[in-house]
Design an enzyme around this catalytic site. Structure first.
Site, PDB file in Angstrom:
ATOM      1  N   ASN A  74       0.801  -1.232   0.000  1.00  0.00           N
ATOM      2  CA  ASN A  74       0.000   0.000   0.000  1.00  0.00           C
ATOM      3  C   ASN A  74       0.832   1.280   0.000  1.00  0.00           C
ATOM      4  O   ASN A  74       0.290   2.379  -0.102  1.00  0.00           O
ATOM      5  CB  ASN A  74      -1.005   0.013   1.161  1.00  0.00           C
ATOM      6  CG  ASN A  74      -0.338  -0.033   2.523  1.00  0.00           C
ATOM      7  OD1 ASN A  74       0.609   0.701   2.785  1.00  0.00           O
ATOM      8  ND2 ASN A  74      -0.838  -0.892   3.401  1.00  0.00           N
ATOM      9  N   ILE A  76       2.426   2.963   2.273  1.00  0.00           N
ATOM     10  CA  ILE A  76       2.274   3.918   3.377  1.00  0.00           C
ATOM     11  C   ILE A  76       2.942   3.351   4.628  1.00  0.00           C
ATOM     12  O   ILE A  76       2.780   2.174   4.957  1.00  0.00           O
ATOM     13  CB  ILE A  76       0.782   4.205   3.667  1.00  0.00           C
ATOM     14  CG1 ILE A  76       0.116   4.881   2.473  1.00  0.00           C
ATOM     15  CG2 ILE A  76       0.633   5.059   4.917  1.00  0.00           C
ATOM     16  CD1 ILE A  76       0.616   6.285   2.168  1.00  0.00           C
ATOM     17  N   HIS A 148      -2.965   4.787   9.424  1.00  0.00           N
ATOM     18  CA  HIS A 148      -2.018   3.699   9.689  1.00  0.00           C
ATOM     19  C   HIS A 148      -2.117   3.175  11.119  1.00  0.00           C
ATOM     20  O   HIS A 148      -2.134   1.963  11.332  1.00  0.00           O
ATOM     21  CB  HIS A 148      -0.592   4.169   9.407  1.00  0.00           C
ATOM     22  CG  HIS A 148       0.423   3.077   9.414  1.00  0.00           C
ATOM     23  ND1 HIS A 148       0.868   2.476  10.569  1.00  0.00           N
ATOM     24  CD2 HIS A 148       1.088   2.457   8.397  1.00  0.00           C
ATOM     25  CE1 HIS A 148       1.757   1.547  10.274  1.00  0.00           C
ATOM     26  NE2 HIS A 148       1.907   1.517   8.962  1.00  0.00           N
ATOM     27  N   ARG A 241      33.652 -25.171  23.948  1.00  0.00           N
ATOM     28  CA  ARG A 241      33.063 -25.318  22.615  1.00  0.00           C
ATOM     29  C   ARG A 241      33.337 -26.725  22.074  1.00  0.00           C
ATOM     30  O   ARG A 241      32.480 -27.321  21.416  1.00  0.00           O
ATOM     31  CB  ARG A 241      33.599 -24.254  21.660  1.00  0.00           C
ATOM     32  CG  ARG A 241      35.094 -24.318  21.396  1.00  0.00           C
ATOM     33  CD  ARG A 241      35.518 -23.380  20.278  1.00  0.00           C
ATOM     34  NE  ARG A 241      36.968 -23.377  20.096  1.00  0.00           N
ATOM     35  CZ  ARG A 241      37.575 -22.839  19.053  1.00  0.00           C
ATOM     36  NH1 ARG A 241      36.861 -22.251  18.105  1.00  0.00           N
ATOM     37  NH2 ARG A 241      38.898 -22.868  18.956  1.00  0.00           N
ATOM     38  N   SER A 268      34.343 -23.130  14.128  1.00  0.00           N
ATOM     39  CA  SER A 268      34.600 -22.435  15.390  1.00  0.00           C
ATOM     40  C   SER A 268      33.590 -22.798  16.466  1.00  0.00           C
ATOM     41  O   SER A 268      33.925 -22.829  17.658  1.00  0.00           O
ATOM     42  CB  SER A 268      34.579 -20.915  15.169  1.00  0.00           C
ATOM     43  OG  SER A 268      35.660 -20.505  14.364  1.00  0.00           O
ATOM     44  N   GLU A 295      23.016 -13.907  11.190  1.00  0.00           N
ATOM     45  CA  GLU A 295      22.752 -14.248  12.591  1.00  0.00           C
ATOM     46  C   GLU A 295      21.295 -14.007  12.990  1.00  0.00           C
ATOM     47  O   GLU A 295      20.686 -14.837  13.676  1.00  0.00           O
ATOM     48  CB  GLU A 295      23.681 -13.441  13.512  1.00  0.00           C
ATOM     49  CG  GLU A 295      25.140 -13.830  13.445  1.00  0.00           C
ATOM     50  CD  GLU A 295      25.897 -13.127  12.327  1.00  0.00           C
ATOM     51  OE1 GLU A 295      27.110 -13.370  12.196  1.00  0.00           O
ATOM     52  OE2 GLU A 295      25.262 -12.341  11.592  1.00  0.00           O
ATOM     53  N   PHE A 321      28.187 -11.710  18.910  1.00  0.00           N
ATOM     54  CA  PHE A 321      27.197 -11.510  17.865  1.00  0.00           C
ATOM     55  C   PHE A 321      25.770 -11.733  18.357  1.00  0.00           C
ATOM     56  O   PHE A 321      24.821 -11.637  17.568  1.00  0.00           O
ATOM     57  CB  PHE A 321      27.485 -12.422  16.681  1.00  0.00           C
ATOM     58  CG  PHE A 321      28.831 -12.199  16.047  1.00  0.00           C
ATOM     59  CD1 PHE A 321      29.588 -11.071  16.353  1.00  0.00           C
ATOM     60  CD2 PHE A 321      29.356 -13.109  15.150  1.00  0.00           C
ATOM     61  CE1 PHE A 321      30.837 -10.856  15.784  1.00  0.00           C
ATOM     62  CE2 PHE A 321      30.598 -12.908  14.571  1.00  0.00           C
ATOM     63  CZ  PHE A 321      31.348 -11.784  14.886  1.00  0.00           C
ATOM     64  N   HIS A 345      33.408 -18.370  21.979  1.00  0.00           N
ATOM     65  CA  HIS A 345      34.297 -17.213  22.144  1.00  0.00           C
ATOM     66  C   HIS A 345      33.656 -16.254  23.144  1.00  0.00           C
ATOM     67  O   HIS A 345      33.302 -15.134  22.840  1.00  0.00           O
ATOM     68  CB  HIS A 345      34.565 -16.536  20.800  1.00  0.00           C
ATOM     69  CG  HIS A 345      35.297 -17.414  19.828  1.00  0.00           C
ATOM     70  ND1 HIS A 345      34.832 -18.650  19.439  1.00  0.00           N
ATOM     71  CD2 HIS A 345      36.473 -17.231  19.162  1.00  0.00           C
ATOM     72  CE1 HIS A 345      35.673 -19.198  18.578  1.00  0.00           C
ATOM     73  NE2 HIS A 345      36.696 -18.366  18.404  1.00  0.00           N
ATOM     74  N   ARG A 404      36.800 -20.536  23.957  1.00  0.00           N
ATOM     75  CA  ARG A 404      37.762 -20.920  22.921  1.00  0.00           C
ATOM     76  C   ARG A 404      38.961 -21.631  23.556  1.00  0.00           C
ATOM     77  O   ARG A 404      39.527 -22.556  22.971  1.00  0.00           O
ATOM     78  CB  ARG A 404      38.226 -19.676  22.174  1.00  0.00           C
ATOM     79  CG  ARG A 404      39.307 -19.941  21.132  1.00  0.00           C
ATOM     80  CD  ARG A 404      39.849 -18.625  20.599  1.00  0.00           C
ATOM     81  NE  ARG A 404      40.911 -18.822  19.622  1.00  0.00           N
ATOM     82  CZ  ARG A 404      41.638 -17.845  19.115  1.00  0.00           C
ATOM     83  NH1 ARG A 404      41.429 -16.599  19.503  1.00  0.00           N
ATOM     84  NH2 ARG A 404      42.579 -18.084  18.237  1.00  0.00           N
TER      85      ARG A 404
END
Length: 547
Positions: A74, A76, A148, A241, A268, A295, A321, A345, A404
């Protein structure tokens, strides 16, 4: 409220695109028990958000042909026409993603029906551009931002009723329309009966029902116990890990509906096992997904798979991350979905990767999310127990923050009960009686043990408390918490991250040893020494408190 609504709409829309992964993975070779399509109604704003690019790109790559998106085109947004900030060619964009694209009048029911029928014939995901007028029929507000996010108002409603020829009173459903909806409610009767018959006779009925119920196999507990027993006997020095990878190797053959992946960090994160193969457009039965560097899309996809049911999704990336996929993590917690995110890590202990990749505030930020369990195990035994708790938490997402650097096995006296399930526990209790408590999580439990040894040599005896999951420790009864932390002993906490969140355990006189800045680049042992996260610092803190 609008922002929350948009966030929820966005993530559910674009995680819905990943339902087909769960569907394809669960479907039989010939006689499908899972054969539905996934429908999404998406807005202009949804297609602007970055996660839509991640999810739609991957959906096209995987040829998720049962995905049909109805794009309410639309033009908008809240600020006004989308032309203020958006000039993408949506058709070309989605064609470049390997999607089928159609354009129709979104106010024409026959055109919508025909477009959906066409979408079901393609071997690609489909997007149908439904050109619409926001506030259709409103005499003054049609095609404006004024409709809206706010009510039309009495005068505009009256004008809209007149324009649409709608003379019925509010909340009155005309009999003719009611009959059509009643028919719609019953028209799937034959398809439902056919599915029930197919389901009842299907060779995989029991496995399907168990997966959809969230059932975990009985031998999972024995498998975890065997991993712990072997670790306690062999006492390997492993990064957690790598420990997580060992646990996955053991449980993947047992938990058949566990499907994992990584955002381009497979080696990793140690998230790929030898079981199940790669999930691809040519092999939907695979159990490992190469998400690429997406991610947020990965976390959103996991939510969609969990919402679909029948799949327990896990994934991998770096802990730093987590900031990229925090919105989807928050929604997983809000929606009470069992998703498991491996975040490796986990501290400045990753060393030479530098401060951009060294998380210092992420643990505190993740622990602030309600109904999210953040695990930071200290060795292979605790890692196995963390996986067991995560799998047995059907309404709670989990983070496994893993190292790690290599860590020694600290739990050398193996027991059947899961100590991580209580969040924190006494790892070391001196026979002579403790005069202070040193608590730590993850890699810093080793430092706490070393500090205890140094103090014992000076005839100062301390209790060492491992804290693999503060979220679970908070849920324990007060008497258990007191039995672990004591009631009148000074306390020191060690974690290679910021102090936020530890204050309630330390009290006003306790000492925290950790980070109050970003990290630096260098070998991890040198970094710990540089930032004062050492056994010697813990010894000095205990002696200062005792004096």
């Amino acid at each position: 409220a609008c922002g929350i609504s948009l966030c929820l709409d966005l993530v559910l829309n674009h995680t819905a695109k990943q339902h087909e992964w769960a569907q394809r993975a669960m479907a039989g070779e010939e006689d499908y028990l899972v054969d539905h399509h996934t429908y999404v109604i998406a807005s202009d704003g949804d297609l602007m958000e970055g996660v839509s690019h991640e999810a739609c790109s991957l959906a096209g790559h995987l040829a998720l042909s049962k995905l049909i998106v109805l794009f309410d085109d639309n033009g908008i947004s809240i600020d006004g026409p989308t032309s203020l900030s958006f000039s993408d060619d949506v058709t070309l964009r989605f064609q470049s993603y390997n999607w089928d694209v159609q354009e129709i009048d979104g106010h024409d029911p026959a055109a919508i029906e025909a477009a959906i029928a066409q979408a079901k014939t393609t071997d690609k995901p489909s997007i149908i551009r439904c050109k619409t007028q926001i506030g259709f029929g409103a005499p003054n507000k049609v095609n404006t931002a004024g409709v809206h996010g706010a009510p039309l108002g009495a005068d505009e409603i009256a004008g809209t009723r007149a324009a649409l020829g709608w003379s019925h009173e509010p909340f009155e459903v005309p009999a003719a329309i009611k009959r059509v909806w009643e028919q719609a409610g019953s028209r799937g009767h034959e398809a439902r009966d056919a599915w029930n018959t197919r389901h009842g006779a299907h060779a995989q009925k029991a496995a399907f029902d168990a997966a959809m119920s969230g059932y975990l196999p009985a031998d999972l507990a024995d498998t975890i116990k065997q991993v712990k027993q072997q670790a306690s006997e062999e006492q390997p020095k492993l990064a957690t890990r790598a420990a997580s990878g060992k646990v996955l190797d053991a449980i993947m053959p047992v938990v058949a509906n566990l499907i994992g992946g990584s955002a381009d960090l497979t080696g990793s994160n140690n998230t790929k096992t030898e079981t199940g193969g790669i999930l691809s457009r040519d092999h939907y039965a695979g159990r490992y997904i190469h998400y690429g560097i997406r991610e947020h899309g990965m976390a959103a996809a996991m939510n969609g798979m969990a919402l679909h049911g029948g799949i327990i999704p896990y994934s991998g990336t770096f802990l730093a991350f987590a900031d990229y996929n925090r919105p989807s993590l928050r929604l997983a917690a809000l929606m009470e979905q069992r998703v498991i995110q491996v975040k490796t890590h986990d501290s400045i202990g990753l060393g030479e990767d530098g401060p951009t990749h060294q998380p210092v505030e992420q643990l505190a930020a993740l622990r602030a999310i309600p109904n999210l369990n953040v695990f930071r195990p200290a060795d292979l035994v605790e890692t196995a127990e963390a996986w067991e708790v995560a799998l047995n938490s059907p309404k709670t997402p989990s983070i496994l923050a893993l190292t790690r650097q290599g860590l020694p096995t600290l739990r050398t006296e193996h027991v059947d009960d899961n100590k991580v399930a209580k969040g924190a526990y006494v790892l070391r209790e001196p026979a002579a009686g403790a005069v202070a408590v040193i608590m730590a999580s993850g890699s810093e439990v080793e430092i706490a043990e070393a500090a205890a040894d140094l103090l014992a040599a000076q005839d100062i005896h301390v209790r060492v408390v491992s804290c693999p999951c503060l979220d679970l420790f908070d849920q324990q009864p007060a008497d258990y918490q007191a039995s672990v932390l004591g009631t009148d002993m000074p306390r020191v906490a060690i974690e290679a991250a910021i102090a936020m969140g530890w204050e309630k355990y330390l009290g006003p006189e306790g000492v925290f040893i950790g980070m109050n800045s970003f990290g630096a680049s260098g070998p991890y042992k040198a970094l710990y020494e540089h930032f004062g996260i050492t056994a010697e610092a813990a010894v000095d803190a205990v002696k200062s408190l005792l004096n």
